[in-house]
Design a protein around this motif. Structure first.
Motif, PDB file in Angstrom:
ATOM      1  N   VAL A   1      90.610  63.642  29.015  1.00  0.00           N
ATOM      2  CA  VAL A   1      89.783  64.218  28.190  1.00  0.00           C
ATOM      3  C   VAL A   1      88.599  65.079  27.849  1.00  0.00           C
ATOM      4  CG1 VAL A   1      88.347  63.013  27.103  1.00  0.00           C
ATOM      5  CG2 VAL A   1      90.699  61.632  27.198  1.00  0.00           C
ATOM      6  N   ALA A   2      88.301  65.854  27.141  1.00  0.00           N
ATOM      7  CA  ALA A   2      87.586  67.191  27.142  1.00  0.00           C
ATOM      8  C   ALA A   2      86.442  66.741  26.162  1.00  0.00           C
ATOM      9  CB  ALA A   2      88.260  68.491  26.421  1.00  0.00           C
ATOM     10  N   THR A   3      86.556  65.870  25.017  1.00  0.00           N
ATOM     11  CA  THR A   3      85.274  65.181  24.518  1.00  0.00           C
ATOM     12  C   THR A   3      85.607  64.009  24.368  1.00  0.00           C
ATOM     13  OG1 THR A   3      84.613  67.490  23.685  1.00  0.00           O
ATOM     14  CG2 THR A   3      84.007  65.251  22.760  1.00  0.00           C
ATOM     15  N   GLY A   4      85.050  62.635  24.509  1.00  0.00           N
ATOM     16  CA  GLY A   4      84.990  61.746  23.929  1.00  0.00           C
ATOM     17  C   GLY A   4      85.325  61.245  22.794  1.00  0.00           C
ATOM     18  N   PRO A   5      84.613  59.962  22.279  1.00  0.00           N
ATOM     19  CA  PRO A   5      84.901  59.925  20.625  1.00  0.00           C
ATOM     20  C   PRO A   5      83.327  59.842  20.138  1.00  0.00           C
ATOM     21  CG  PRO A   5      84.723  57.676  21.522  1.00  0.00           C
ATOM     22  CD  PRO A   5      85.272  58.899  23.075  1.00  0.00           C
ATOM     23  N   THR A   6      82.883  60.269  19.006  1.00  0.00           N
ATOM     24  CA  THR A   6      81.782  60.831  18.692  1.00  0.00           C
ATOM     25  C   THR A   6      81.473  59.647  17.399  1.00  0.00           C
ATOM     26  OG1 THR A   6      82.917  62.723  16.490  1.00  0.00           O
ATOM     27  CG2 THR A   6      81.851  63.189  19.597  1.00  0.00           C
ATOM     28  N   ALA A   7      80.380  59.673  17.006  1.00  0.00           N
ATOM     29  CA  ALA A   7      79.666  59.027  15.637  1.00  0.00           C
ATOM     30  C   ALA A   7      80.675  59.189  14.351  1.00  0.00           C
ATOM     31  CB  ALA A   7      78.285  59.006  15.298  1.00  0.00           C
ATOM     32  N   THR A   8      81.632  59.879  13.976  1.00  0.00           N
ATOM     33  CA  THR A   8      82.211  60.982  12.854  1.00  0.00           C
ATOM     34  C   THR A   8      84.031  60.487  13.492  1.00  0.00           C
ATOM     35  OG1 THR A   8      82.135  63.052  13.810  1.00  0.00           O
ATOM     36  CG2 THR A   8      79.940  62.386  12.173  1.00  0.00           C
ATOM     37  N   PHE A   9      83.532  60.627  14.554  1.00  0.00           N
ATOM     38  CA  PHE A   9      85.499  60.384  15.435  1.00  0.00           C
ATOM     39  C   PHE A   9      85.954  59.290  15.951  1.00  0.00           C
ATOM     40  CE2 PHE A   9      89.022  63.079  17.698  1.00  0.00           C
ATOM     41  CZ  PHE A   9      90.016  62.418  16.644  1.00  0.00           C
ATOM     42  N   ARG A  10      86.636  58.969  15.323  1.00  0.00           N
ATOM     43  CA  ARG A  10      86.782  58.015  16.368  1.00  0.00           C
ATOM     44  C   ARG A  10      88.279  57.886  17.183  1.00  0.00           C
ATOM     45  NH1 ARG A  10      89.258  53.487  15.373  1.00  0.00           N
ATOM     46  NH2 ARG A  10      88.224  52.182  17.738  1.00  0.00           N
ATOM     47  N   GLY A  11      88.459  58.553  17.788  1.00  0.00           N
ATOM     48  CA  GLY A  11      89.655  59.248  19.324  1.00  0.00           C
ATOM     49  C   GLY A  11      88.658  60.816  20.553  1.00  0.00           C
ATOM     50  N   ILE A  12      89.291  61.092  21.097  1.00  0.00           N
ATOM     51  CA  ILE A  12      88.968  61.682  21.723  1.00  0.00           C
ATOM     52  C   ILE A  12      89.556  63.623  21.463  1.00  0.00           C
ATOM     53  CG2 ILE A  12      88.589  59.967  23.879  1.00  0.00           C
ATOM     54  CD1 ILE A  12      91.972  62.947  23.948  1.00  0.00           C
ATOM     55  N   VAL A  13      88.758  64.711  21.891  1.00  0.00           N
ATOM     56  CA  VAL A  13      89.805  65.987  21.577  1.00  0.00           C
ATOM     57  C   VAL A  13      89.835  66.612  23.294  1.00  0.00           C
ATOM     58  CG1 VAL A  13      89.269  68.343  21.733  1.00  0.00           C
ATOM     59  CG2 VAL A  13      87.982  66.694  20.033  1.00  0.00           C
ATOM     60  N   ASP A  14      90.960  66.432  24.044  1.00  0.00           N
ATOM     61  CA  ASP A  14      91.483  66.552  24.976  1.00  0.00           C
ATOM     62  C   ASP A  14      91.597  68.368  25.441  1.00  0.00           C
ATOM     63  OD1 ASP A  14      93.686  68.568  24.182  1.00  0.00           O
ATOM     64  OD2 ASP A  14      95.619  67.150  23.773  1.00  0.00           O
ATOM     65  N   THR A  15      91.858  68.653  26.205  1.00  0.00           N
ATOM     66  CA  THR A  15      91.472  69.734  27.272  1.00  0.00           C
ATOM     67  C   THR A  15      92.093  70.803  26.462  1.00  0.00           C
ATOM     68  OG1 THR A  15      93.013  69.319  28.696  1.00  0.00           O
ATOM     69  CG2 THR A  15      90.409  69.178  29.099  1.00  0.00           C
ATOM     70  N   ASP A  16      93.347  70.797  25.685  1.00  0.00           N
ATOM     71  CA  ASP A  16      94.001  72.075  25.549  1.00  0.00           C
ATOM     72  C   ASP A  16      93.484  72.031  23.888  1.00  0.00           C
ATOM     73  OD1 ASP A  16      95.626  71.822  27.654  1.00  0.00           O
ATOM     74  OD2 ASP A  16      96.977  70.455  26.805  1.00  0.00           O
ATOM     75  N   GLY A  17      92.094  70.929  22.855  1.00  0.00           N
ATOM     76  CA  GLY A  17      92.083  71.208  22.077  1.00  0.00           C
ATOM     77  C   GLY A  17      92.440  70.275  20.759  1.00  0.00           C
ATOM     78  N   ASN A  18      93.387  69.559  21.514  1.00  0.00           N
ATOM     79  CA  ASN A  18      93.868  68.537  20.311  1.00  0.00           C
ATOM     80  C   ASN A  18      92.673  67.302  20.372  1.00  0.00           C
ATOM     81  OD1 ASN A  18      97.413  69.891  20.064  1.00  0.00           O
ATOM     82  ND2 ASN A  18      96.818  68.095  22.289  1.00  0.00           N
ATOM     83  N   ARG A  19      93.031  67.123  19.140  1.00  0.00           N
ATOM     84  CA  ARG A  19      92.019  65.535  18.388  1.00  0.00           C
ATOM     85  C   ARG A  19      93.067  64.922  18.324  1.00  0.00           C
ATOM     86  NH1 ARG A  19      87.052  66.386  15.552  1.00  0.00           N
ATOM     87  NH2 ARG A  19      87.757  65.086  13.945  1.00  0.00           N
ATOM     88  N   ARG A  20      93.013  63.737  19.153  1.00  0.00           N
ATOM     89  CA  ARG A  20      93.327  62.643  19.434  1.00  0.00           C
ATOM     90  C   ARG A  20      93.514  61.465  18.833  1.00  0.00           C
ATOM     91  NH1 ARG A  20      98.321  63.337  22.470  1.00  0.00           N
ATOM     92  NH2 ARG A  20      98.331  64.912  23.784  1.00  0.00           N
ATOM     93  N   SER A  21      93.082  60.743  17.910  1.00  0.00           N
ATOM     94  CA  SER A  21      93.090  59.372  16.620  1.00  0.00           C
ATOM     95  C   SER A  21      93.383  58.540  17.588  1.00  0.00           C
ATOM     96  CB  SER A  21      92.610  59.563  15.284  1.00  0.00           C
ATOM     97  OG  SER A  21      92.856  58.009  15.081  1.00  0.00           O
ATOM     98  N   PHE A  22      92.235  57.288  17.834  1.00  0.00           N
ATOM     99  CA  PHE A  22      92.846  56.152  18.709  1.00  0.00           C
ATOM    100  C   PHE A  22      93.690  55.384  17.824  1.00  0.00           C
ATOM    101  CE2 PHE A  22      88.364  55.494  20.115  1.00  0.00           C
ATOM    102  CZ  PHE A  22      88.471  56.862  21.774  1.00  0.00           C
TER     103      PHE A  22
END
Length: 431
Positions: free
Chosen positions: A267-288
């Motif tokens: 995980v590079a970035t955890g969930p935010t107020a507008t996105f329920r998921g994470i962004v991995d270190t390859d830049g992929n957005r992965r929704s929970f």
């Protein structure tokens, strides 16, 4: 002893059934054969059959007979205890019980010449005629007993979890947190086993303007792939929050044996107020909502820790669905034993019963007027609804839509609401 040559005994792979420390030869021999013919699923199949046979054996012994001496009346009586009353179990468990009893007594007939105490009927199926055991037939396999726990029983179950082995290991804290999460949100076993620390609503933090923020008794939670926001029962969720607290929670002790998977998703970035998921270190957005169970098991947080909440104790691996189900069954067995020693009865509980308990208690709280936030209605008072509406509100997120299930919950909620106060459901008083 010194000077004594040890016996050359082969290792035991199949389950062994004992009575007062003495091996029950018939049951153990049958389980050995089950284990040998079960292929890749040998261990799981044999263990399941052993659990069912052990429960049946305990029943017949209580009737002052043996497993060979069991009659048709004993089998019918046993099935009755498993389908009605405080010890009733799920439809799937009954199906397993019937399959075990039939298989064992057919083996006993063929290998030992003991007459069958069951009745076998030939039924026509799309795949041809099959023999079916008459006793207990007609119980829907996919149905569940849905035994909702009453408020005092929840305390008993959690006490059994937290004080097992005198509370001297971190398994107790994990098991209590797992059960509490099931009671808090009503998720199924596979969902509970694969939830992430990111998905547990955080406690409100103090701010300069609000140094003591408060929460309602019901707070919002969204489970993977859920189409609605579910109300979670906060008093149960608080135990999970304490468990996963990175500074003081017992979960941190289970990380000592954890090693990252061979192909981690970092995980590079955890969930935010507008996105329920994470962004991995390859830049992929992965929704929970779309993340698979395998992806969840591979997920590693920004602080290089597993993102899954529950881990095995000895190896620190993500918990499997099978292990998750065993947690509740094992803790329930402990509560049952304690109740028996005290001269009372505690029902056998499964993960599905936690789901039924959540729905029943949530409907009761709706009936009592507990809002899903810290606020009140427009008049400043709790907004109460009738029991039928309360049940439908509670069932929305769980998918209980058929009339029979809804009617069952109406009866259960009405009975509990007449026996216990709102404080009992919220854990504010001892009943």
């Amino acid at each position: 002893m010194l000077g004594v040559v040890p016996h050359d005994l082969p290792p035991v792979s199949a389950p062994v059934i004992t009575i007062d420390g003495i091996i029950e030869n018939d049951a153990t021999a049958w389980l050995r054969e089950v284990d040998a013919r079960s292929g890749l699923r040998r261990t799981k199949t044999a263990l399941t059959r052993a659990d069912s046979l052990r429960a049946f054996l305990n029943y017949v012994l209580a009737q002052n007979t043996s497993i060979r001496g069991a009659t048709n009346a004993h089998i019918i009586g046993y099935i009755r205890t498993r389908t009605t009353g405080p010890r009733r179990v799920s439809g799937n468990t009954i199906a397993s019980d019937r399959s075990t009893i039939r298989g064992f007594y057919e083996w006993l007939r063929d290998e030992r010449g003991i007459p069958l105490p069951i009745t076998l009927d030939e039924l026509r199926t799309p795949n041809g005629p099959v023999l079916s055991m008459r006793e207990g037939r007609g119980i829907p396999k996919a149905s569940a007993a849905q035994t909702p726990l009453e408020p005092p029983q929840i305390a008993e179950l959690l006490a059994a979890a937290t004080t097992r082995n005198n509370g001297q290991n971190y398994t107790a804290a994990r098991d209590a947190a797992f059960i509490s999460l099931g009671l808090a949100c009503g998720a199924r076993a596979d969902t509970l086993a694969h939830l992430l620390t990111y998905e547990i609503p955080a406690s409100p933090r103090p701010t300069p303007r609000n140094r003591k923020p408060t929460e309602g008794d019901l707070i919002e939670i969204r489970l993977p792939a859920a189409e609605v926001v579910l109300p979670a029962i906060r008093r149960h969720l608080d135990r999970v929050r304490r468990f996963i607290n990175p500074e003081t929670g017992a979960r941190r002790h289970q990380l000592d044996r954890w090693t990252p998977p061979k192909n981690p998703i970092r995980v590079a970035t955890g969930p935010t107020a507008t996105f329920r998921g994470i962004v991995d270190t390859d830049g992929n957005r992965r929704s929970f909502n779309t993340m698979t169970a395998e992806d969840r098991r591979r997920l590693v947080t920004e602080t290089n820790e597993p993102a899954m909440i529950f881990l095995t104790v000895h190896r620190g691996r993500p918990l499997s669905e099978r292990s998750a189900e065993e947690i509740v069954s094992t803790v329930s067995a402990e509560a049952e034993d304690r109740a028996e020693q005290a001269g009372t009865v505690f029902p056998h509980v499964t993960t599905h019963d936690l789901r039924g308990t959540y729905a029943t208690h949530l409907a009761a709280l709706f009936y009592f007027g507990v809002p899903t936030s810290a606020g009140r209605d427009l008049d400043g008072k709790p907004h109460r609804v009738n029991i039928q509406s309360a049940v439908k509100m509670a069932a929305t997120g769980l998918g209980h839509i058929n009339a029979r299930t809804t009617q069952l919950y109406i009866q259960q909620v009405g009975l509990m609401a007449s026996q216990y106060s709102i404080n009992a459901f919220l854990g504010r008083e001892q009943q």
